[in-house]
Design a protein around this motif. Sequence first.
Motif, short mmCIF file in Angstrom:
data_model
loop_
_atom_site.label_atom_id
_atom_site.label_comp_id
_atom_site.label_asym_id
_atom_site.label_seq_id
_atom_site.Cartn_x
_atom_site.Cartn_y
_atom_site.Cartn_z
N GLU A 2 0.84 -1.20 0.00
CA GLU A 2 0.00 0.00 0.00
C GLU A 2 0.87 1.25 0.00
N CYS A 3 1.98 1.21 0.73
CA CYS A 3 2.91 2.34 0.74
C CYS A 3 3.53 2.50 -0.65
N TRP A 4 3.96 1.39 -1.24
CA TRP A 4 4.56 1.39 -2.59
C TRP A 4 3.60 2.03 -3.59
N THR A 5 2.35 1.56 -3.60
CA THR A 5 1.36 2.02 -4.58
C THR A 5 1.01 3.49 -4.39
N ASN A 6 0.80 3.91 -3.14
CA ASN A 6 0.44 5.31 -2.89
C ASN A 6 1.57 6.26 -3.26
N VAL A 7 2.79 5.88 -2.96
CA VAL A 7 3.94 6.72 -3.32
C VAL A 7 4.06 6.79 -4.84
N MET A 8 3.82 5.66 -5.51
CA MET A 8 3.86 5.64 -6.98
C MET A 8 2.87 6.64 -7.57
N TYR A 9 1.64 6.64 -7.05
CA TYR A 9 0.62 7.54 -7.58
C TYR A 9 0.95 9.00 -7.30
N ALA A 10 1.58 9.26 -6.17
CA ALA A 10 2.00 10.63 -5.87
C ALA A 10 3.06 11.09 -6.87
N MET A 11 4.03 10.24 -7.16
CA MET A 11 5.07 10.59 -8.13
C MET A 11 4.48 10.69 -9.54
N ARG A 12 3.50 9.85 -9.85
CA ARG A 12 2.86 9.90 -11.16
C ARG A 12 2.22 11.27 -11.40
N GLU A 13 1.67 11.84 -10.35
CA GLU A 13 1.00 13.13 -10.47
C GLU A 13 1.97 14.28 -10.67
N LYS A 14 3.16 14.18 -10.10
CA LYS A 14 4.07 15.32 -10.07
C LYS A 14 5.32 15.19 -10.94
N VAL A 15 5.77 13.97 -11.20
CA VAL A 15 7.04 13.78 -11.91
C VAL A 15 6.75 13.42 -13.35
N LYS A 16 6.92 14.40 -14.25
CA LYS A 16 6.64 14.21 -15.68
C LYS A 16 7.92 14.44 -16.49
N ASP A 17 7.95 13.88 -17.71
CA ASP A 17 9.07 14.15 -18.59
C ASP A 17 8.82 15.44 -19.37
N GLU A 18 9.70 15.75 -20.31
CA GLU A 18 9.57 17.01 -21.04
C GLU A 18 8.30 17.08 -21.87
N ASP A 19 7.73 15.92 -22.22
CA ASP A 19 6.51 15.88 -23.01
C ASP A 19 5.25 15.82 -22.14
N GLY A 20 5.44 15.88 -20.83
CA GLY A 20 4.29 15.87 -19.94
C GLY A 20 3.78 14.48 -19.58
N ASN A 21 4.54 13.43 -19.92
CA ASN A 21 4.13 12.06 -19.61
C ASN A 21 4.67 11.64 -18.24
N PRO A 22 3.88 10.94 -17.43
CA PRO A 22 4.35 10.51 -16.12
C PRO A 22 5.53 9.55 -16.24
#
Length: 528
Positions: free
Chosen positions: A212-232
């Motif tokens: 649950e910790c792994w998955t929640n942290v993943m979703y937090a990073m998915r929301e904020k950490v994007k590449d130059e094209d805006g993809n997670p």
Amino acid sequence: MTQTVGKRPAEDMTQVKLNVKWGKETYNDVEVDVSQPPLVFKSQLFALTGVPPDRQKVMIKGALLKDDEWGKSAPKEGMTIMLMGSAEAVPVEAPKNIPKFVEDLPEAEQEHLETKRFGAGLHNLGNTCYMNSTLQCMFAVQPLREALYKKASGAGGDPTGRLVTAIAELFKDLESGGAPFPPYAFLVALRAKFPQFAQQTQGVFAQQDAEECWTNVMYAMREKVKDEDGNPVVDKLFGMRTRLRLKSDESAEEFTEDGMTYTLKVNIEEKTAHVSEGVALGLKEERERSSVAMGRTVVFRGGTSLTALPPFLTLQMMRFFFRRDNGQKAKILKKIPFSLEFDAFEFCSDELKKELEAPRVAYKEAQDREIEAKKLAKKGPGPSAVATASAASGTLTAANAVADVDMKEAAVASTSAPTTSSSTKLSMTGKYELVGVVTHKGRTADSGHYVAWVKQSSDGTWVCFDDDKITVRTEEEVLQLSGGGDWHMAYLLLYRAIMVDMSGAVPAAVSEAAQPAAAMETEGGSSA
């Protein structure tokens, strides 16, 4: 400025609002839960001021506040308290070019000198082993660290942004290595974003689930950490594209659904004898759906196939289940063997299998050449042996040129067109090598202990991170984590893709040293 821990019921007198005076700064209406240890309050102050708890001197009613109990210093509503301590150490210009000797280092540094190259341990802050093991395992993904360092500064001041920033800062501290340290900032940010990780049982913070910790942290990073094209970036590194196909035996109707997942579930039944069998079980599905042809609800059966593979693949052993008789999460202790190499080919769609065929043949040929070269090398430095070994070495070394692949060159899952650099074209083989394991020891999900086992990309050494303790392990010890008793058993398995260089006339397997960065650029089956 208000900082809150937990929820405050209307008439909950265990929570009070205080004013904190720190130098020239004043923080008003800081909510404090006096039912929790003072160390939690000090963690709040750390989040507000940047003063680590071990440097804080908190004066309440003329007394110095301890870490473990309030004593007679329990604060009252509206009280102003004094905080002393510096957020950063005062920089001192040290003499240059002075040789350092082990004997001259502080004892703490001497103790951890041999393990410094592996990183650092993390102190357990009260049933936080689930968090520590998750972070140590994620830390093994080099491209994730690089993406975090680039994007964390612009993550924002909302709870998700603060959590992502805390991850990046913690990873930088781990890279420095040395003595273990307490991950206060990350824990505070985690609980602020996901309050379930602040749950308590009888005044003690409860054990939580590492997945649950792994998955929640993943979703937090998915929301904020994007590449130059805006993809997670998380989608590119861990996302598996899936296609669910279901069919009704009664009406012959079919149902198809595309999706993405970050983990493959390993279902465990009585006859499950290997991790691959558990994955196959986890991909089967049965649903009740409304049938237009039959005019009623019917059963649809089928399963999920993978339509695109990621550079890093995660398996979750479904060891925990809910027991209705005692209301607890029980644990399946059955031994489920896993391998140092995982082949995802049988779980792929027919279209993806066709894309993988040529790279798999090339990889097998590269392996055969390497084995032959080693055999010839053992026979002696004859002309033919030297030439063959040199040729094999040359093709493998050529693959190292991809070590600096840029994030922008990562393949996009929505298209099957290959992404290439100027000299190298990497292709997925469907095969993966084990690089991380999160294990659980204990009988229930609400108790026990989590530990991380991580393979070092530099030299292939396996290292066990047990909170603040770091020990070197062997491959044999890692393979013994398959279960069957009360010892540590695998719960999360992290695999890294094995790819081949298809750009040359003679394909070569990508070397281990090149894989962490090269994993972001793939042909066929890549995910974004």
